[in-house]
Design a protein around this motif. Structure first.
Motif, short mmCIF file in Angstrom:
data_model
loop_
_atom_site.label_atom_id
_atom_site.label_comp_id
_atom_site.label_asym_id
_atom_site.label_seq_id
_atom_site.Cartn_x
_atom_site.Cartn_y
_atom_site.Cartn_z
N LYS A 149 -3.08 9.26 8.08
CA LYS A 149 -2.93 10.27 7.05
C LYS A 149 -2.54 9.61 5.74
CE LYS A 149 -1.56 14.19 9.97
NZ LYS A 149 -0.49 15.19 10.24
N ILE A 150 -3.28 9.93 4.68
CA ILE A 150 -3.01 9.35 3.36
C ILE A 150 -2.61 10.48 2.41
CG2 ILE A 150 -3.93 8.02 1.43
CD1 ILE A 150 -3.76 6.42 3.99
N THR A 151 -1.41 10.35 1.81
CA THR A 151 -0.96 11.34 0.83
C THR A 151 -1.28 10.84 -0.57
OG1 THR A 151 0.86 11.99 2.30
CG2 THR A 151 1.01 12.65 -0.01
N HIS A 152 -2.04 11.63 -1.32
CA HIS A 152 -2.48 11.24 -2.65
C HIS A 152 -1.49 11.72 -3.71
CE1 HIS A 152 -6.34 9.86 -1.05
NE2 HIS A 152 -6.30 10.92 -0.27
N PRO A 153 -1.56 11.15 -4.93
CA PRO A 153 -0.62 11.54 -5.99
C PRO A 153 -0.59 13.03 -6.28
CG PRO A 153 -1.80 9.55 -6.61
CD PRO A 153 -2.43 10.04 -5.34
N ASP A 154 -1.73 13.72 -6.09
CA ASP A 154 -1.76 15.17 -6.37
C ASP A 154 -1.24 16.00 -5.21
OD1 ASP A 154 -3.72 14.81 -4.52
OD2 ASP A 154 -5.37 15.68 -5.71
N GLY A 155 -0.76 15.32 -4.15
CA GLY A 155 -0.17 16.05 -3.02
C GLY A 155 -1.13 16.33 -1.88
N THR A 156 -2.41 16.09 -2.08
CA THR A 156 -3.38 16.34 -1.01
C THR A 156 -3.27 15.25 0.06
OG1 THR A 156 -5.09 15.11 -2.21
CG2 THR A 156 -4.98 17.49 -2.58
N VAL A 157 -3.58 15.64 1.28
CA VAL A 157 -3.51 14.72 2.42
C VAL A 157 -4.89 14.62 3.06
CG1 VAL A 157 -2.46 14.26 4.66
CG2 VAL A 157 -1.10 15.31 2.85
N THR A 158 -5.35 13.41 3.27
CA THR A 158 -6.64 13.19 3.91
C THR A 158 -6.47 12.23 5.08
OG1 THR A 158 -7.15 11.36 2.39
CG2 THR A 158 -7.93 13.58 1.77
N ILE A 159 -7.42 12.31 6.03
CA ILE A 159 -7.47 11.38 7.16
C ILE A 159 -8.50 10.31 6.84
CG2 ILE A 159 -7.83 11.11 9.62
CD1 ILE A 159 -5.46 12.84 8.99
N GLU A 160 -8.07 9.08 6.78
CA GLU A 160 -8.98 7.99 6.39
C GLU A 160 -8.89 6.84 7.38
OE1 GLU A 160 -8.27 6.76 2.41
OE2 GLU A 160 -8.34 8.81 1.57
N ASP A 161 -10.00 6.08 7.45
CA ASP A 161 -10.01 4.86 8.26
C ASP A 161 -9.39 3.72 7.45
OD1 ASP A 161 -11.21 6.00 10.45
OD2 ASP A 161 -13.25 5.58 9.77
N VAL A 162 -8.40 3.07 8.05
CA VAL A 162 -7.74 1.95 7.38
C VAL A 162 -7.78 0.76 8.34
CG1 VAL A 162 -6.23 3.46 6.04
CG2 VAL A 162 -5.47 2.61 8.28
N PRO A 163 -7.60 -0.47 7.83
CA PRO A 163 -7.59 -1.63 8.73
C PRO A 163 -6.57 -1.46 9.85
CG PRO A 163 -7.70 -2.34 6.44
CD PRO A 163 -7.47 -0.86 6.41
N LYS A 164 -6.96 -1.80 11.05
CA LYS A 164 -6.07 -1.64 12.20
C LYS A 164 -4.93 -2.65 12.16
CE LYS A 164 -6.18 -1.12 17.23
NZ LYS A 164 -7.05 -1.12 18.45
N TRP A 165 -5.21 -3.85 11.64
CA TRP A 165 -4.21 -4.90 11.64
C TRP A 165 -4.04 -5.49 10.25
CZ3 TRP A 165 -7.70 -5.71 16.07
CH2 TRP A 165 -7.15 -5.21 17.26
N SER A 166 -2.84 -5.92 9.97
CA SER A 166 -2.54 -6.54 8.68
C SER A 166 -3.07 -7.97 8.64
CB SER A 166 -1.02 -6.55 8.44
OG SER A 166 -0.40 -7.43 9.35
N SER A 167 -3.09 -8.53 7.44
CA SER A 167 -3.53 -9.92 7.30
C SER A 167 -2.58 -10.87 8.03
CB SER A 167 -3.62 -10.29 5.82
OG SER A 167 -2.37 -10.11 5.18
N ARG A 168 -1.32 -10.50 8.13
CA ARG A 168 -0.36 -11.33 8.84
C ARG A 168 -0.65 -11.33 10.34
NH1 ARG A 168 2.07 -15.73 10.00
NH2 ARG A 168 4.03 -15.50 11.09
N THR A 169 -1.04 -10.18 10.90
CA THR A 169 -1.40 -10.10 12.31
C THR A 169 -2.61 -10.98 12.60
OG1 THR A 169 -0.55 -7.84 12.42
CG2 THR A 169 -2.02 -8.53 14.20
N LYS A 170 -3.56 -10.97 11.69
CA LYS A 170 -4.75 -11.81 11.82
C LYS A 170 -4.36 -13.29 11.79
CE LYS A 170 -9.08 -12.66 9.29
NZ LYS A 170 -9.87 -12.24 8.12
#
Length: 437
Positions: A149-170
């Motif tokens: 869930k991503i909360t945008h500056p205008d208050g709206t919330v969307t479901i988005e695909d994001v990287p599963k792992w951080s660069s540190r995990t990689k």
């Protein structure tokens, strides 16, 4: 009459035993040339040979045997024909290294193997690893996503695909494979020629800026904690003032708080250790699955104080304000059976999850940004109200007993003060009624 010559027979000499590393080539009835190389005797004392090399051309067999002999001179044994899976081999490595690792490190290594390495290259033949496999591991991790869930500056919330792992995990996954292959090069017999991971550039880790609290926000956290009667307010103050790790503070015991010399010994840490099979509810002091290099003091269930033997004593100095606060706190709270400075309402050691939740609640009540850990380190005089005259008087006392007398006389002045943080030195504010003497 000529005397016939006496017939003589040559006794053939004893056939010389072929030495280790020599090759033998013979031709079968079907015209195929076969070559093998002698190996050292096995554990059972029987002689061994390399897998045979076949060709209708004797020169080809001779060339192949020279390669085999060169490998043997370099410590590389002939590669078994059967496949050795990466997953099986790297787990074997982790199990062998387990004794020298901390339980949590072993757990983290297995998590990396199971979550990143096995799903990507775990089925590959370990003997045939090349740089392409390492590249595939890294690109496979880049392709994995999760929904958030991503909360945008205008208050709206969307479901988005994001990287599963951080660069540190990689980066960690890469490091595990590289370290494993480094150790494989030390194995005898050795099945690989080089560390192919070392030939691939190590992925960079993008550091995220850690959240911090300003002095004003830190004061707000402590003031609100005092108003709410937070039993861990002294822990929050100590974290702000020492910038020490969670396990080091949760494992702090009274005998390692030196008020007279104003030092803390944080050589020990509170850790949750894995238990041996069948020891879930046991109070056996040997119930923990931990390396022999660890010195352990059992506490409650899977919680223990841990001190790696390789770690030297770690003594840090305390500001006088912190020493005064801890003296008042310890003089007025009910001791617990382990001597820990901080425990739960049930007088049990504090687990990591418990402390994380309590810290988040303390920040939320103060309406400050929620950060992990202590944020920036703060100076004592911004958080604990001890004026210079009182500070010097405390430093001038020669014993803790004399300091107690001074504090007893001075507490009433603090109660009458206007500073909201005056409660940092009041027993009724520092110690909840349920834990007060």
């Amino acid at each position: 009459m000529t005397t016939p010559k006496k017939q003589t027979f040559k006794t053939p000499g004893k056939k010389r035993k072929r030495q280790y590393g020599e090759g033998a080539i013979y031709r079968r009835k079907d015209g195929m040339y076969v070559g093998t190389v002698s190996l050292p005797a096995g554990p059972d004392g029987k002689r061994r040979r390399t897998p045979p090399v076949y060709s209708l051309d004797r020169g080809v067999v001779a060339d192949e045997l020279e390669k085999v002999k060169e490998n043997l001179r370099n410590g590389i044994m002939p590669v078994p024909k059967m496949k050795i899976r990466v997953e099986d081999r790297i787990k074997r490595w982790a199990e062998k290294k387990k004794r020298g690792w901390s339980p949590n490190h072993y757990k983290n290594v297995l998590a990396t193997i199971n979550s990143q390495i096995t799903p990507s290259i775990g089925g590959a033949d370990f003997k045939a690893l090349n740089t392409g496999h390492i590249d595939y591991l890294l690109s496979w991790m880049d392709d994995q996503t999760k929904q958030m869930k991503i909360t945008h500056p205008d208050g709206t919330v969307t479901i988005e695909d994001v990287p599963k792992w951080s660069s540190r995990t990689k980066q960690i996954a890469y490091d595990r494979v590289r370290d494993w292959l480094d150790d494989e090069l030390k194995e005898r017999p050795r099945y690989i020629r080089e560390n192919v991971a070392a030939l691939v550039e190590r992925p960079a880790a993008v550091s995220k800026e850690r959240g911090t609290h300003t002095p004003e926000q830190a004061r707000a956290v402590l003031e609100t904690a005092l108003e709410w009667g937070d039993p861990l307010v002294t822990l929050w103050a100590t974290r702000y003032l020492t910038a020490k790790r969670q396990g080091e503070l949760l494992g702090l015991t009274e005998d390692r708080v030196d008020i007279e010399n104003m030092t803390l010994d944080i050589s020990w840490q509170l850790q949750q250790l894995p238990l041996k099979p069948g020891m879930k509810n046991s109070d056996d002091p040997n119930r923990f699955e931990a390396p022999e290099t660890y010195e352990i003091k059992p506490l409650y269930k899977n919680l223990a104080l841990v001190k790696p033997k390789t770690r030297k004593s770690h003594i840090i100095s305390m500001p006088v304000e912190l020493a005064i606060m801890l003296l008042i706190y310890l003089e007025n709270r009910i001791p617990n059976e382990w001597g820990l400075l901080w425990v739960t309402d049930q007088f049990r050691p504090i687990r990591r999850e418990y402390e994380n939740e309590a810290w988040a609640d303390a920040q939320a009540r103060a309406e400050v940004p929620i950060i992990q850990g202590h944020g920036t380190r703060h100076t004592a005089n911004t958080l604990i109200p001890v004026d210079e005259a009182h500070r010097m008087k405390f430093l001038g006392q020669s014993t803790a007993a004399a300091n107690r007398l001074y504090l007893h006389e001075d507490l009433q002045k603090l109660r009458e003060g206007q500073n909201a943080l005056a409660g940092m030195l009041l027993p009724e504010k520092l110690v909840p009624a349920s834990q007060r003497r």
